[in-house]
Design an enzyme around this catalytic site. Structure first.
Site, PDB file in Angstrom:
ATOM      1  N   GLY A  20       5.194  -5.464   2.442  1.00 55.48           N
ATOM      2  CA  GLY A  20       5.920  -5.584   1.228  1.00 55.48           C
ATOM      3  C   GLY A  20       6.893  -4.653   1.152  1.00 55.48           C
ATOM      4  O   GLY A  20       7.020  -3.579   1.929  1.00 55.48           O
ATOM      5  N   GLY A  22       9.943  -2.255  -1.766  1.00 58.46           N
ATOM      6  CA  GLY A  22      10.659  -2.115  -2.820  1.00 58.46           C
ATOM      7  C   GLY A  22      11.819  -1.367  -2.753  1.00 58.46           C
ATOM      8  O   GLY A  22      12.400  -1.463  -1.566  1.00 58.46           O
ATOM      9  N   ALA A  25      11.185   1.986  -0.580  1.00 57.75           N
ATOM     10  CA  ALA A  25      10.359   2.141   0.810  1.00 57.75           C
ATOM     11  C   ALA A  25       9.849   0.657   1.190  1.00 57.75           C
ATOM     12  O   ALA A  25       9.769  -0.167   0.085  1.00 57.75           O
ATOM     13  CB  ALA A  25       9.442   2.899   0.537  1.00 57.75           C
ATOM     14  N   VAL A  27       6.468  -1.060   3.332  1.00 58.16           N
ATOM     15  CA  VAL A  27       5.089  -0.821   3.933  1.00 58.16           C
ATOM     16  C   VAL A  27       4.829  -1.980   5.107  1.00 58.16           C
ATOM     17  O   VAL A  27       5.135  -3.264   4.779  1.00 58.16           O
ATOM     18  CB  VAL A  27       4.190  -0.911   2.866  1.00 58.16           C
ATOM     19  CG1 VAL A  27       2.804  -0.564   3.466  1.00 58.16           C
ATOM     20  CG2 VAL A  27       4.447   0.029   1.676  1.00 58.16           C
ATOM     21  N   LYS A  42       4.228   3.576   5.376  1.00 60.43           N
ATOM     22  CA  LYS A  42       5.293   3.479   4.326  1.00 60.43           C
ATOM     23  C   LYS A  42       6.459   3.969   4.925  1.00 60.43           C
ATOM     24  O   LYS A  42       6.602   5.219   5.102  1.00 60.43           O
ATOM     25  CB  LYS A  42       4.938   3.940   3.203  1.00 60.43           C
ATOM     26  CG  LYS A  42       5.911   3.683   1.879  1.00 60.43           C
ATOM     27  CD  LYS A  42       5.303   4.230   0.794  1.00 60.43           C
ATOM     28  CE  LYS A  42       6.242   4.370  -0.630  1.00 60.43           C
ATOM     29  NZ  LYS A  42       5.742   4.698  -1.881  1.00 60.43           N
ATOM     30  N   ASP A 135       3.741   6.913 -11.451  1.00 66.45           N
ATOM     31  CA  ASP A 135       3.738   5.519 -11.738  1.00 66.45           C
ATOM     32  C   ASP A 135       2.561   4.772 -11.726  1.00 66.45           C
ATOM     33  O   ASP A 135       2.255   4.090 -11.004  1.00 66.45           O
ATOM     34  CB  ASP A 135       4.898   4.890 -10.671  1.00 66.45           C
ATOM     35  CG  ASP A 135       5.415   3.406 -11.054  1.00 66.45           C
ATOM     36  OD1 ASP A 135       5.181   3.158 -12.420  1.00 66.45           O
ATOM     37  OD2 ASP A 135       5.810   2.787 -10.228  1.00 66.45           O
TER      38      ASP A 135
END
Length: 465
Positions: A20, A22, A25, A27, A42, A135
């Site tokens: 995945g 974002g 970063a 992963v 990551k 977060d």
């Protein structure tokens, strides 16, 4: 908006697939060569400037020290690639996240309190080391291969409350962050954890529940100005809503003074309503408040007090192996050639980790997993047939014993799940139909005759020619 980057070539690690990405970063799933195990790495999407690199190293060292807490994702290694990208090697958590549990509302109040106490204790450990998470939300609570919930994504090299499109997650952010009065604090983390626990009970974040805002601006205004709506579930005791309400107070000084105080408040309510108390796991901190009656749990919390505070993830591994062994026995009885070992960590997360489950005998049943750990298969590789109609995978057993067999399952290409049905074979090769997409991936574990399994499966992918 996420940025696609290529997985870096790292010595000692083999790339498996992207998990995945974002804005900050990406992963990737890798196979670590020694010790052999799947790991999540990551990688920062952008190269780090010299000042950021220094901060990255310092905070990565902090995170590695926090990894001793069983409810914080383990960090194995960290570094900077030759072209300046920061990377962090972490425990691979194949059980997914708690985001799906919010949508399904599959957890009862006792289970949510159990989770909240564990995570608040872990958060207290982070705060004590001057680390703010920034977060906390359901998707950042992962489930390990042993079914243990862990806090992840502490935002090592970025400030998650930077008020840009790549910053904090609005539904879980407190008013002072939204109003630019704070860029994150212990109190803000307590609010976000409270919002996450509320969502697990209500099925949505606090101010999306009941109000149903149509825009981000409307949601922000509700968080700042509107009263917290009730959860509206008849099975939720009033004192549970009161505890969460204090964590979600508009003003920071009206919330709990610390994550430890929040955890102890949840312990008192759990004792009052359900007659037992989940232990807090934090170095040097009593597992139970002085004003609660300590009752031994019949779940994985048993033995997690001060004299056993390092039970950690090894005990959970034993518990999960018992679940897998039971499934294997059942498959033999009904003469079926497969069992759901690949799903066992995820599907049995509640069995291994939530209250009211009789798991306290697991350590007596499964022996030898600490000092006689079953190795992973080696040299796992796959190749497509010339006509593309099949894929053949082969592997070797580093220490073959009489009665050994192997459990294999597909690793889905979208990484949303790892395998469906695990299949048992006595051979060290299989031929399978190709999966959709550019590659076919499997994981393989060794099963001894006494039904102990590899602690970590080997994972490999064959790329379509």
């Amino acid at each position: 908006m996420s940025i696609a980057i290529a997985p870096p070539q790292l010595p000692g690690y083999d790339v498996v697939q992207r998990l995945g990405s974002g804005a900050a970063a990406t992963v990737f799933l890798y196979n670590q060569q020694m010790p052999q195990r799947p790991v999540a790495i990551k990688v920062s999407n952008a190269a780090l400037d010299p000042a950021s690199a220094v901060t990255f190293h310092r905070e990565a060292n902090f995170m590695a020290r926090l990894s001793s807490n069983p409810y914080i994702l383990t960090v194995y290694d960290a570094g900077i690639t030759p072209d300046g990208h920061g990377y962090m090697v972490m425990e691979y958590a194949p059980g997914g996240s708690y985001r799906d549990k919010v949508q399904s509302r599959s957890m009862d109040c006792d289970q949510v309190l159990d989770l909240g106490i564990k995570l608040a204790g872990a958060l207290f450990c982070a705060h004590r080391s001057n680390i703010i998470h920034h977060d906390i939300k359901p998707s950042n609570i992962l489930v390990t291969a042993q079914g243990v919930p862990v806090l992840s994504d502490f935002g090592i090299s970025t400030d998650a409350y930077d008020h840009t499109d790549t910053g904090f997650s609005l539904p879980w952010a407190p008013p002072e962050v939204i109003e630019h009065r704070s860029n994150g604090s212990e109190s803000a983390d307590i609010y976000s954890l409270g919002a996450t626990l509320y969502a697990l009970l209500a099925g949505n974040s606090p101010y999306q529940h009941t109000y149903h805002p149509r825009t981000q601006a409307e949601l922000a205004d509700l968080i700042i100005n509107s009263p917290l709506p009730p959860i509206q579930r008849p099975d939720i005791p009033a004192n549970v809503e009161s505890v969460l309400g204090k964590a979600l107070a508009k003003e920071p000084d009206q919330r709990y003074y610390s994550a430890l105080e929040f955890a102890q408040a949840m312990q008192r309510v759990q004792q009052t309503e359900y007659g037992h108390t989940t232990a807090i796991t934090a170095e040097g901190i009593p597992a139970y408040p002085d004003d609660t009656t300590r009752q031994r749990r019949t779940s994985t919390d048993q033995g997690s007090g001060p004299s056993h505070r390092h039970w950690g993830k090894r005990t959970a591994i034993a518990i999960t192996l018992v679940t897998v062994i039971a499934a294997l026995c059942l498959s033999v009885i009904i003469a079926a050639p497969s069992f759901t070992s690949a799903h066992a960590p995820h599907a049995n997360a509640r069995d291994a980790d939530m209250p009211g489950k009789e798991n306290n005998q697991a350590e007596d049943t499964v022996t030898g997993t600490e000092n006689g750990q079953i190795p992973s298969p080696q040299n796992l590789s796959g190749q497509y047939a010339v006509d593309g109609s099949s894929v053949t995978f082969t592997w070797t057993n580093p220490s073959p014993q009489q009665g050994d067999s192997y459990a294999w399952s597909f690793v889905q290409n979208d990484a949303s799940d790892i395998g469906s049905q695990a299949t048992i074979t006595s051979a060290t090769s299989i031929s399978v139909a190709p999966q959709d997409g550019a590659q076919t991936c499997i994981q393989v574990s060794i099963i001894r005759s006494d039904r102990h399994m590899s602690a970590n499966p080997a994972i490999a992918c064959a790329v379509r020619p």
